[in-house]
Every structure is written in structure tokens, then in C-alpha cells.
Write an enzyme that holds these catalytic residues in place. Structure first.
Site, mmCIF file in Angstrom:
data_model
loop_
_atom_site.group_PDB
_atom_site.id
_atom_site.type_symbol
_atom_site.label_atom_id
_atom_site.label_comp_id
_atom_site.label_asym_id
_atom_site.label_seq_id
_atom_site.Cartn_x
_atom_site.Cartn_y
_atom_site.Cartn_z
ATOM 1 N N GLY A 1 -3.286 -4.749 6.252
ATOM 2 C CA GLY A 1 -2.646 -4.435 7.542
ATOM 3 C C GLY A 1 -3.654 -3.843 8.514
ATOM 4 N NE ARG B 1 -19.221 0.812 20.571
ATOM 5 C CZ ARG B 1 -19.687 2.055 20.556
ATOM 6 N NH1 ARG B 1 -19.394 2.859 19.547
ATOM 7 N NH2 ARG B 1 -20.446 2.491 21.538
ATOM 8 C CB ALA B 2 -19.457 2.659 13.720
ATOM 9 C CB VAL B 3 -20.297 -1.547 10.427
ATOM 10 C CG1 VAL B 3 -21.076 -2.475 9.504
ATOM 11 C CG2 VAL B 3 -19.376 -0.636 9.616
ATOM 12 N NE ARG C 1 -0.153 -7.548 4.239
ATOM 13 C CZ ARG C 1 -0.426 -6.271 4.521
ATOM 14 N NH1 ARG C 1 -1.291 -5.608 3.812
ATOM 15 N NH2 ARG C 1 0.193 -5.670 5.528
ATOM 16 C CG ASP D 1 -4.485 1.197 -2.972
ATOM 17 O OD1 ASP D 1 -5.154 2.191 -3.258
ATOM 18 O OD2 ASP D 1 -3.896 0.480 -3.802
ATOM 19 C CG ASP E 1 0.889 2.302 5.059
ATOM 20 O OD1 ASP E 1 1.547 2.239 6.110
ATOM 21 O OD2 ASP E 1 0.700 1.313 4.315
ATOM 22 C CG MET F 1 5.735 0.104 9.351
ATOM 23 S SD MET F 1 4.326 -0.889 9.874
ATOM 24 C CE MET F 1 5.109 -2.494 10.014
ATOM 25 N N GLY F 2 5.000 2.810 6.368
ATOM 26 C CA GLY F 2 4.333 3.673 5.392
ATOM 27 C C GLY F 2 4.276 3.044 4.008
ATOM 28 C CD GLN G 1 6.056 2.587 12.847
ATOM 29 O OE1 GLN G 1 6.153 3.671 12.298
ATOM 30 N NE2 GLN G 1 6.628 1.501 12.354
HETATM 31 O O1 F6P Z 1 0.049 -1.119 5.112
HETATM 32 C C1 F6P Z 1 0.354 -1.149 6.464
HETATM 33 C C2 F6P Z 1 1.758 -1.670 6.687
HETATM 34 O O2 F6P Z 1 1.991 -1.672 8.081
HETATM 35 C C3 F6P Z 1 2.862 -0.940 5.945
HETATM 36 O O3 F6P Z 1 3.236 0.255 6.581
HETATM 37 C C4 F6P Z 1 3.949 -1.974 5.927
HETATM 38 O O4 F6P Z 1 4.806 -1.776 4.816
HETATM 39 C C5 F6P Z 1 3.186 -3.261 5.797
HETATM 40 O O5 F6P Z 1 1.858 -3.000 6.220
HETATM 41 C C6 F6P Z 1 3.738 -4.418 6.601
HETATM 42 O O6 F6P Z 1 3.007 -5.547 6.269
HETATM 43 P P1 F6P Z 1 3.001 -6.898 7.117
HETATM 44 O O7 F6P Z 1 2.077 -6.701 8.274
HETATM 45 O O8 F6P Z 1 2.486 -7.897 6.154
HETATM 46 O O9 F6P Z 1 4.404 -7.132 7.600
#
Ligand code: F6P
Length: 328
Positions: free
Chosen positions: A16, A26-28, A77, A108, A132, A174-175, A258
Site C-alpha cells: 500500500g 528522492r533521498a535514496v 502487491r 511488512d 498502518d 484503515m489500519g 487516508q
Molecule cells: O496497508 C495499508 C492499507 O491501506 C491498509 O490500511 C488496508 O487494509 C489496505 O492497505 C488496503 O489495501 P488495498 O489498497 O489493496 O485496498
């Protein structure tokens, strides 16, 4: 700035997106340029590394991006990268491109990918960026503060109309499986109640009716309920309030709004310092590290395996404060 044996590195963003990812890229790139290290942008995260989706970056390619949301390298992803076959394709591309290391910016899942790649002998340094804020080895992740401020701004607006109509608002934040963002936002907006997955006993659904009733007894006629997405669906919470208290709540899922917007000063600074540190690590021959920080100010690093095995609980200080603020 010191010259290094490292000649070429790659940089990617994965998972995400989070406000401040561009500032980290940019910093890298700029740090690498000052050290005489060639920098290759890998587009679309690990998916892009598998497919050799690259762009050459120099210090001019990252001009004017420090304040932009999203990520100029795109993100994705990748299911394929979770497989051995996908990882071997990525390793082959690292060798073909002559990459001496990769800076992986993300959460993660990104770091689990980095760990897999490091087991195949590729040097990787992770930079934590996720709204998150759920990466165990670091108190602070790039994007968290901006996302929290975006949510607060939206909820403040919702409060105006809830106050006018004397209604109950249920807002889903979210989270993923963590309640850091919801807790932070709930405290900042002065919520009537906050539901987070880590504290179901103290802040579970069963405590909600009492909190709203107490607010009414104390003279309030509108109520602001913040629900972490990991604690359950806002619609279900709204239905519970309707059935239990006879109110007619309005449900809002803040969703991807968000993740967008200009990164604030705190996130730009954290991203710049973390991106700088990541390249310094690779240049010094240190590898398989995750950059971390207590506050976004003090930058350190830990071994990636150690970092991924740590546990990060929700802030107990914030939990106690919330309990005091919501009166139960
Ligand atoms: O990990 C960031 C996040 O925005 C989470 O808060 C949320 O559950 C998920 O990604 C949403 O994923 P997507 O962008 O695949 O809908």
C-alpha cells in the site's frame, strides 16, 4: 561524501502506498548520486523486479517530488514474488542489472519479500512506509502522521453535520489488523468511543452502549465513534447502535482517501532521513537491515530477521489516556 565499493543500487516501493514514499525515493537517489552510486528505479515493487520493469534515475528525475503523494515508481502487491520461482526470476534480474543492493520502501509484506530475496544472496535494506504504522521494529513509519491528519480533518467535518442534526457518526479508519491509526485519530478528534482490535476487552462493542449513554447523560446530543477496520465493520457497529440504543447512526468508511495527499513535514523529514540512512548502510556494506526510528527523528537500523520477529503492541499510554477520555 565517501565513495563506496557499491556501484549500482535499485530502489522500489511495494504494498500500500503511503504519503512520503516519493520523498524517500528522492533521498535514496540523491544520496546515491552524491556517493557516485548509480540508481535504478524498479517500478511496481517486487512485481516489477520479476519483470525487469526499470527506469534509470538521476538527481534530476526526482526533482519536485518531495511534497507529492503516491509513488512515482508505482506500487503493487505481488503473489508471484511469494513463490520460489518468482524470487528466482527477481534474483536473475538483479544479476543482469548488476545491482549491488536494493532499497525496498514499504510495509511488512515488502520486508518479507526483502527477507526472501536476501536468502538468495541479494543485499536489501528496508525503509518502513505504511499508514498502518504496524511494523514491529520501528515506532514510526513514513506516512502515518499525514494519514492521521487526513482522517482527523475528515472526521472534524463529519462532526459539524452530526452536531447540527444531533446524530451518531460511525467512522471506519484503515489500519489492516492494527489499531494504531484508529487510536491516534480517536484521541485527536475527542471520540465518544474507539474500537481497536488489540483491546477488545476495554474498547470492545460491549462497552459502546454505556459510553454513548454516558455521553447523553453528560449533555451531549451527537456522538463520534471511530472503528479500526481490524476491529469490525462500521456498518455492523452502526446496526448494533441502532438495535441497542434506538439511534439512527450515519456510517462513513474513510477508505483510500487516508493514503493520499501531500506528505506533511514530519513525513517528508522521516522519509528523507530514512532514505539517506538506507543508502549509507548499503554503501558501508551493511545489508539485510530495516531502518527504524522512535519518533521519525532518531534513525537506527536492525537486522531484518530480528525486526520481523519483534512484536509491536498498541501504545498502552494511549490506551490509558483513551480510557480516561471516554470515561470508562
Ligand atoms: O496497508 C495499508 C492499507 O491501506 C491498509 O490500511 C488496508 O487494509 C489496505 O492497505 C488496503 O489495501 P488495498 O489498497 O489493496 O485496498
Amino acid at each position: 561524501m565517501m565513495a563506496s565499493a557499491v556501484k549500482r543500487i535499485g530502489v522500489l516501493t511495494s504494498g500500500g502506498d503511503a504519503p512520503g514514499m516519493n520523498a524517500a525515493i528522492r533521498a535514496v537517489v540523491r544520496t546515491a548520486a552524491r556517493m557516485g552510486i548509480d540508481c535504478i528505479g524498479i517500478r511496481r515493487g517486487w512485481h516489477g523486479l520479476i519483470n525487469g520493469d526499470i527506469v534509470r534515475l538521476d538527481e534530476h528525475s526526482v526533482a519536485h517530488i518531495i511534497g507529492r503523494g503516491g509513488t512515482m515508481l508505482y506500487t503493487a502487491r505481488s503473489e508471484e514474488f511469494k513463490t520460489e520461482a518468482g524470487q528466482l526470476k527477481a534474483v536473475a534480474n538483479c544479476k543482469l542489472l548488476g545491482l549491488d543492493g536494493i532499497v525496498a520502501i514499504g510495509g511488512d509484506g515488502t520486508f518479507r519479500g526483502a527477507l526472501a530475496l536476501s536468502k538468495h544472496g541479494i543485499s536489501v535494506v528496508g525503509v518502513p512506509a505504511t499508514i498502518d504504522n504496524d511494523i514491529s521494529c520501528t515506532e514510526y513509519c513514513i506516512g502515518y502522521d499525514t494519514a492521521a491528519n487526513t482522517a482527523v480533518e475528515c472526521i472534524d467535518k463529519l462532526r459539524d453535520t452530526m452536531q447540527a442534526h444531533e446524530r451518531c457518526s460511525v467512522v471506519e479508519v484503515m489500519g489492516r489488523n492494527a489499531g494504531h491509526l484508529a487510536l491516534y485519530v480517536g484521541l485527536a478528534i475527542g471520540a465518544t468511543a474507539v474500537l481497536v482490535p488489540e483491546e477488545r476487552e476495554t474498547f470492545g462493542l460491549h462497552t459502546l452502549a454505556d459510553k454513548i449513554r454516558n455521553a447523553r447523560l453528560n449533555g451531549y446530543t451527537h456522538y463520534m465513534i471511530v472503528v479500526a477496520e481490524g476491529a469490525g465493520s462500521a456498518t455492523e457497529v452502526g446496526n448494533y447502535i441502532k438495535d441497542t440504543l434506538g439511534l439512527d447512526p450515519r456510517v462513513t468508511v474513510l477508505g483510500h482517501i487516508q493514503r493520499g495527499g501531500f506528505p506533511n513535514a514530519r513525513d517528508r523529514l522521516a522519509a528523507t532521513r530514512m532514505g539517506f540512512h538506507a543508502v549509507e548502510l548499503l554503501a558501508q556494506g551493511k545489508t539485510n537491515r530495516v531502518v527504524c526510528s522512535e519518533s521519525g527523528e532518531d534513525i537506527t537500523d536492525v537486522d531484518i530477521v530480528e525486526g520481523l520477529s519483534m512484536h509491536k503492541g498498541i501504545s498502552q499510554q494511549q490506551v490509558k489516556t483513551l480510557a480516561a477520555m471516554t470515561g470508562i
